[in-house]
Motif scaffolding. Structure first.
Motif, short mmCIF file in Angstrom:
data_model
loop_
_atom_site.label_atom_id
_atom_site.label_comp_id
_atom_site.label_asym_id
_atom_site.label_seq_id
_atom_site.Cartn_x
_atom_site.Cartn_y
_atom_site.Cartn_z
N VAL A 1 1.57 -4.86 -8.83
CA VAL A 1 1.09 -4.94 -7.47
C VAL A 1 0.02 -3.96 -7.32
N VAL A 2 -1.15 -4.52 -6.58
CA VAL A 2 -2.42 -3.76 -6.21
C VAL A 2 -2.45 -4.02 -4.83
N VAL A 3 -2.75 -2.83 -4.28
CA VAL A 3 -3.11 -3.12 -2.76
C VAL A 3 -4.47 -2.83 -2.71
N PHE A 4 -5.42 -3.83 -2.27
CA PHE A 4 -6.67 -3.64 -2.15
C PHE A 4 -7.02 -3.43 -0.75
N HIS A 5 -7.90 -2.47 -0.54
CA HIS A 5 -8.00 -1.85 0.99
C HIS A 5 -9.43 -2.62 1.44
N ALA A 6 -9.56 -3.15 2.48
CA ALA A 6 -10.75 -3.99 3.31
C ALA A 6 -10.93 -2.79 4.43
N GLY A 7 -10.56 -3.14 5.53
CA GLY A 7 -11.01 -2.29 6.77
C GLY A 7 -10.00 -1.20 6.61
N THR A 8 -10.54 0.04 5.93
CA THR A 8 -9.37 1.06 6.00
C THR A 8 -10.56 2.29 5.95
N SER A 9 -10.10 3.43 6.55
CA SER A 9 -10.94 4.75 6.58
C SER A 9 -10.20 5.96 6.58
N LEU A 10 -10.71 6.94 6.23
CA LEU A 10 -9.94 8.33 6.20
C LEU A 10 -10.19 9.01 7.45
N ASN A 11 -9.14 9.48 8.15
CA ASN A 11 -9.21 10.24 9.29
C ASN A 11 -8.50 11.57 9.23
N ASN A 12 -8.88 12.81 8.94
CA ASN A 12 -8.57 13.94 8.50
C ASN A 12 -7.35 13.67 7.39
N GLY A 13 -7.72 13.14 6.43
CA GLY A 13 -7.08 12.71 5.09
C GLY A 13 -5.94 11.88 5.20
#
Ligand code: ADP
Ligand code: MG
Length: 424
Positions: free
Chosen positions: A360-372
């Motif tokens: 299983v691999v979870v590929f990210h699309a619309g994600t970003s980092l917010n305070n870690g």
């Protein structure tokens, strides 16, 4: 070797993930990337349309290969700019990118080279388009000529719906210049499949087959999206269909590319409709499909860097490609409201549990980092992608993984790959 990947969706995460596995690759950069990509590559804050900044980055960081994920920079001519400066880049030049950037160009090419496609006519006058629609009747398909982020096609069940579509494209100009011309075409009934090849203009390397799921809801209902899931291989393309596609679609396409002196070095994605056992081309894209890239790249055994570098340098004839026998599936987890206006900034839980799961691999699309913390920042948020010895097992693996992931408003289809499972 150092590689730069342009883009920041699930497709690019899959490209970066696979490139990182190459023993020849020391470092991967991604512009702009996303939260998942930043865990395995260095993300740089440059937009895909800022060719000057990208070129500067490539020069100052001694990048050996640039891989372009999305269509917009290709249509804008990024490959021409890079080639002029002697940089190695995988993707078609501006002329080649017209296969996706202009539906008129693609249809005229297919007609000229005898490639099976829906009967069509091109219009730049609303009045003439309307007359033609009334003459032909419904169902009928209306397509804006230019790039419209997957929203420029109306499959109209009634004449009124078709004319409303013409109005919004040609009069209200909801897609701007992309609606200067429209394609009005025959509505084909059948099952869709995605057939991608890598080509350097001379040699063709077939990629694994796949099938996308465009609509937001189960049973292919509701509005179209960028794609809610995909699986590979697609059983509808069996060995005999594969041969037919190669002979009736890919061979004449290659001949046409050479005759028209189009230097196409990249992925040609052929969107097929299989009607009564015969394949027709609905459209071309000039890059990897998203989400099809995710399951396909998970099945790829060969070194992706070798493949893409050889494509960029016109050496594909020396390359062999191998695939895992296993099946693969990608299920897209989307934000509440998508494909309409959607919410952002929701915290995502449960992402770390897959680190030791090779299936299983979870590929990210619309994600970003917010305070870690990893938060949602797009309509399509994650692509949970799983392998399995057959498609049913792959599906079970993906959906079992999804149970561990959560964000507020998360929505996804429960029936990805059922078309393949039902054929068994
Ligand atoms: N001639 C056609 N007959 C029936 N359905 C069509 C036809 N052309 C397109 N479609 C449907 O519309 C979708 C989008 O069309 P496509 O040409 O792939 O444009 P885009 O991906 O640029 O939006 C297709 O995936 C298919 O479901
Ligand atoms: Mg399409």
């Amino acid at each position: 070797m150092k590689v730069l990947v342009i883009g920041g969706g699930g497709r690019e995460h899959a490209l970066v993930w696979k490139l990182c596995q190459s023993p020849r690759v020391d470092k991967v950069y991604c512009a702009p990337g996303n939260a998942g990509i930043s865990e395995i590559a260095e993300c740089i804050d440059i937009r895909g349309d800022d060719f000057d900044a990208l070129l500067d980055f490539v020069k100052y960081n001694w990048i050996d290969l640039t891989v372009v994920g999305p269509e917009a920079p290709l249509a804008g001519g990024i490959v021409d700019v890079f080639i002029k400066e002697g940089r190695s880049i995988c993707g078609p030049d501006r002329k080649g990118a017209q296969f996706e950037g202009s539906k008129k160009f693609a249809k005229d090419f297919m007609q000229k080279y005898g490639i099976p496609t829906a009967e069509y006519k091109i219009f730049s006058s609303f009045q003439q388009a309307e007359e033609y629609v009334r003459l032909k009747g419904a169902p009928i398909v209306i397509k804006a000529d230019g790039l419209a982020a997957g929203k420029g096609v109306i499959v109209a069940a009634t004449v009124d719906e078709a004319i409303d579509g013409l109005k919004s494209i040609m009069k209200d100009r909801v897609f701007g210049n992309a609606g200067d011309k429209v394609v009005v075409e025959e509505c084909l009934k059948g099952e869709e499949a995605s057939f991608m090849v890598l080509t350097d203009g001379e040699t063709v390397v077939e990629l694994a087959t796949s099938q996308d799921h465009k609509q937001i809801f189960d049973g292919d209902r509701g509005p179209n999206t960028g794609g809610m899931g995909a699986y590979s291989p697609a059983p509808i393309i069996d060995e005999s269909m594969r041969k037919t596609v190669m002979q009736t679609i890919i061979d004449p396409m290659m001949k046409g590319l050479q005759r028209e002196r189009i230097k196409f070095r990249g992925v040609m994605y052929v969107g097929l409709m299989i009607c009564h056992g015969k394949p027709y081309v609905l459209e071309y894209n000039c890059r990897f499909g998203d989400p099809e890239a995710q399951p396909i790249l998970m099945r790829l055994e060969s070194d992706l860097f070798e493949l893409l570098k050889a494509t960029a340098e016109g050496r594909l004839k020396d390359i062999n490609v191998s695939w895992k026998d296993e099946s693969s599936i990608c299920v897209v987890l989307a934000s509440k409201g998508y494909p309409g206006p959607y919410e952002k900034g929701e915290a995502i839980q449960g992402l770390d549990v897959f680190d030791n799961d090779k299936d299983v691999v979870v590929f990210h699309a619309g994600t970003s980092l917010n305070n870690g913390e990893i938060v949602t920042s797009g309509g399509r948020v994650l692509g949970v992608t799983a392998l399995g010895r057959d498609i049913r097992t792959a599906k079970d693996n993906a959906y079992r993984a999804i149970e561990k992931i959560h964000f507020n408003g998360m929505q996804y289809r429960k029936d990805i790959a059922d078309k393949a499972i039902n054929k068994q």
